[in-house]
Design a protein around this motif. Structure first.
Motif, short mmCIF file in Angstrom:
data_model
loop_
_atom_site.label_atom_id
_atom_site.label_comp_id
_atom_site.label_asym_id
_atom_site.label_seq_id
_atom_site.Cartn_x
_atom_site.Cartn_y
_atom_site.Cartn_z
N VAL A 1 -14.35 -18.73 -26.92
CA VAL A 1 -13.16 -17.82 -27.16
C VAL A 1 -12.46 -18.25 -26.84
O VAL A 1 -10.97 -17.91 -26.58
N LEU A 2 -12.07 -18.50 -25.22
CA LEU A 2 -11.34 -18.81 -24.53
C LEU A 2 -10.24 -19.75 -24.75
O LEU A 2 -9.33 -19.70 -23.77
N GLY A 3 -10.53 -20.51 -25.37
CA GLY A 3 -9.88 -22.00 -26.15
C GLY A 3 -9.15 -21.33 -26.85
O GLY A 3 -8.39 -22.04 -27.43
N SER A 4 -9.40 -20.27 -27.82
CA SER A 4 -8.73 -19.65 -29.29
C SER A 4 -7.47 -18.75 -28.32
O SER A 4 -6.93 -19.09 -27.07
N ASP A 5 -6.83 -18.99 -29.49
CA ASP A 5 -5.27 -18.39 -29.75
C ASP A 5 -5.49 -16.52 -29.34
O ASP A 5 -4.46 -15.98 -29.31
N ARG A 6 -6.53 -16.11 -29.70
CA ARG A 6 -6.44 -14.62 -30.52
C ARG A 6 -7.87 -14.42 -30.37
O ARG A 6 -8.52 -15.47 -31.23
N ARG A 7 -8.19 -13.50 -30.01
CA ARG A 7 -9.66 -13.53 -30.51
C ARG A 7 -10.52 -12.25 -30.67
O ARG A 7 -10.26 -10.94 -30.18
N VAL A 8 -11.46 -11.61 -31.68
CA VAL A 8 -12.14 -10.71 -31.99
C VAL A 8 -13.03 -10.67 -32.40
O VAL A 8 -13.98 -11.70 -31.97
N ALA A 9 -13.76 -9.47 -31.67
CA ALA A 9 -15.21 -8.69 -30.95
C ALA A 9 -15.41 -7.71 -31.93
O ALA A 9 -15.15 -6.57 -31.80
N MET A 10 -16.64 -7.58 -31.80
CA MET A 10 -17.42 -6.73 -32.52
C MET A 10 -18.07 -6.07 -31.08
O MET A 10 -18.87 -6.80 -30.42
N SER A 11 -17.70 -4.57 -31.80
CA SER A 11 -18.09 -3.52 -30.80
C SER A 11 -19.52 -3.70 -30.27
O SER A 11 -19.86 -3.20 -28.61
N LYS A 12 -20.93 -3.81 -31.29
CA LYS A 12 -22.38 -3.71 -30.74
C LYS A 12 -22.42 -4.77 -30.14
O LYS A 12 -24.00 -4.37 -30.29
N ARG A 13 -22.23 -5.71 -30.93
CA ARG A 13 -22.94 -6.88 -30.52
C ARG A 13 -22.70 -7.78 -29.72
O ARG A 13 -23.20 -8.76 -28.92
N SER A 14 -21.45 -7.95 -29.85
CA SER A 14 -20.07 -9.26 -28.72
C SER A 14 -20.80 -8.52 -27.04
O SER A 14 -21.33 -7.18 -26.65
N SER A 15 -21.18 -9.80 -26.66
CA SER A 15 -20.73 -9.81 -25.07
C SER A 15 -20.59 -11.09 -24.50
O SER A 15 -20.41 -11.90 -25.36
N PHE A 16 -20.15 -10.88 -23.10
CA PHE A 16 -19.26 -12.59 -23.13
C PHE A 16 -19.21 -12.38 -20.87
O PHE A 16 -19.42 -11.77 -20.58
N GLY A 17 -19.96 -13.42 -21.19
CA GLY A 17 -20.65 -14.25 -19.31
C GLY A 17 -20.44 -15.19 -18.79
O GLY A 17 -19.88 -16.56 -20.33
N LEU A 18 -20.30 -16.14 -17.98
CA LEU A 18 -20.37 -17.23 -17.35
C LEU A 18 -21.08 -16.99 -16.59
O LEU A 18 -20.70 -17.00 -15.16
N ALA A 19 -22.75 -18.01 -16.99
CA ALA A 19 -23.62 -17.57 -16.43
C ALA A 19 -24.01 -18.70 -15.50
O ALA A 19 -24.78 -18.87 -14.97
N GLU A 20 -23.16 -19.57 -15.24
CA GLU A 20 -23.28 -21.08 -14.57
C GLU A 20 -23.92 -20.85 -13.11
O GLU A 20 -24.66 -21.93 -12.97
N VAL A 21 -23.32 -19.69 -12.88
CA VAL A 21 -23.79 -19.52 -11.05
C VAL A 21 -25.46 -19.09 -10.72
O VAL A 21 -25.92 -19.50 -9.84
#
Length: 255
Positions: free
Chosen positions: A116-136
């Protein structure tokens, strides 16, 4: 064993191509999958028939990041291989001269968020999408490629919120943070909005688009390439630290 059938390229017409991430069931990242993705993006980057790219997933999860059940047992060579994959795959995407639209119909977590972050435009679906950086949360820091992309694309508050807590956020918070552009109500809208955005970008003069994109991203790309040349694909002692395997097992136990 080399993985097959984990990527699909589909011609949608008018120079727009879909690249489908297809490593079932959740697009977990492996070294082979990442290097195949890097090769696919580099190939498309040189293809004059391609005017824009849409990244998709056929699964309920867009990409869940590393397969922790496998990763917790990685030896140093395997750690180096997946670090190389993360660096090379997301550098290729971030540096791609073609317009790229991420069409996100599910969770994009840890390494999976960099599609997602490497792309230019980002479209997400409201009911299913979520975003995280869980490395820590799994006891790992960031390889140089993903780290530099995160620093270049997320503001400092969002870096703090995602990278120092490891907790995911929903699509509205992601849009408020500026790394999601459009929220679609359902899958039909997701497809329609993503194609519409790709068409708009495909209509722009391609040489100017590539040049402006490089102007915006060139310094970050140069830092990643320099760090890789200095050994960034093979961190001394491997990628993991003394807590990583236990942290990964803890995440597995939590489900």
């Amino acid at each position: 064993m080399e993985e097959t059938d984990v990527l699909g390229r589909h011609d949608l017409g008018d120079g727009i191509f879909e690249v489908q991430l297809g490593r079932a069931p959740v697009n977990a990242l492996s070294a082979d999958f990442l290097m195949q993705f890097a090769a696919e993006i580099e190939s498309i980057s040189k293809d004059e028939t391609v005017r824009a790219i849409i990244l998709t997933s056929p699964f309920k999860v867009f990409s869940a990041g590393l397969d922790l059940k496998q990763a917790k047992d990685f030896d140093i060579a395997q750690q180096h291989a997946v670090v190389r994959g993360l660096n090379e795959a997301f550098l290729a995407l971030y540096a791609c001269p073609k317009p790229v639209v991420a069409s996100v119909g599910g969770a994009a977590i840890a390494g999976g968020l960099f599609f997602v972050l490497g792309s230019d435009r980002r479209v997400a679906m409201s009911k299913r999408s979520s975003f995280g950086l869980a490395e820590v949360r799994v006891g790992a820091d960031f390889p140089v490629g993903p780290l530099e992309i995160a620093k270049a694309t997320l503001d400092s508050d969002t870096q703090r919120r995602l990278m120092l807590t490891g907790q995911p956020i929903g699509p509205i918070a992601a849009r408020n943070a500026g790394f999601i552009d459009i929220i679609a109500e359902d899958h039909e809208d997701l497809v329609a909005y993503s194609l519409s955005e790709a068409r708009k970008l495909a209509e722009l003069p391609s040489e100017a688009y590539a040049s402006v994109k490089l102007q915006l991203r060139g310094e970050t790309i140069a830092r990643i390439r320099a760090a890789i040349a200095a050994g960034g694909n093979e961190p001394e002692g491997g990628w993991f630290n003394s807590q990583t395997r236990d942290a990964m097992q803890g995440m597995i136990d939590q489900g």
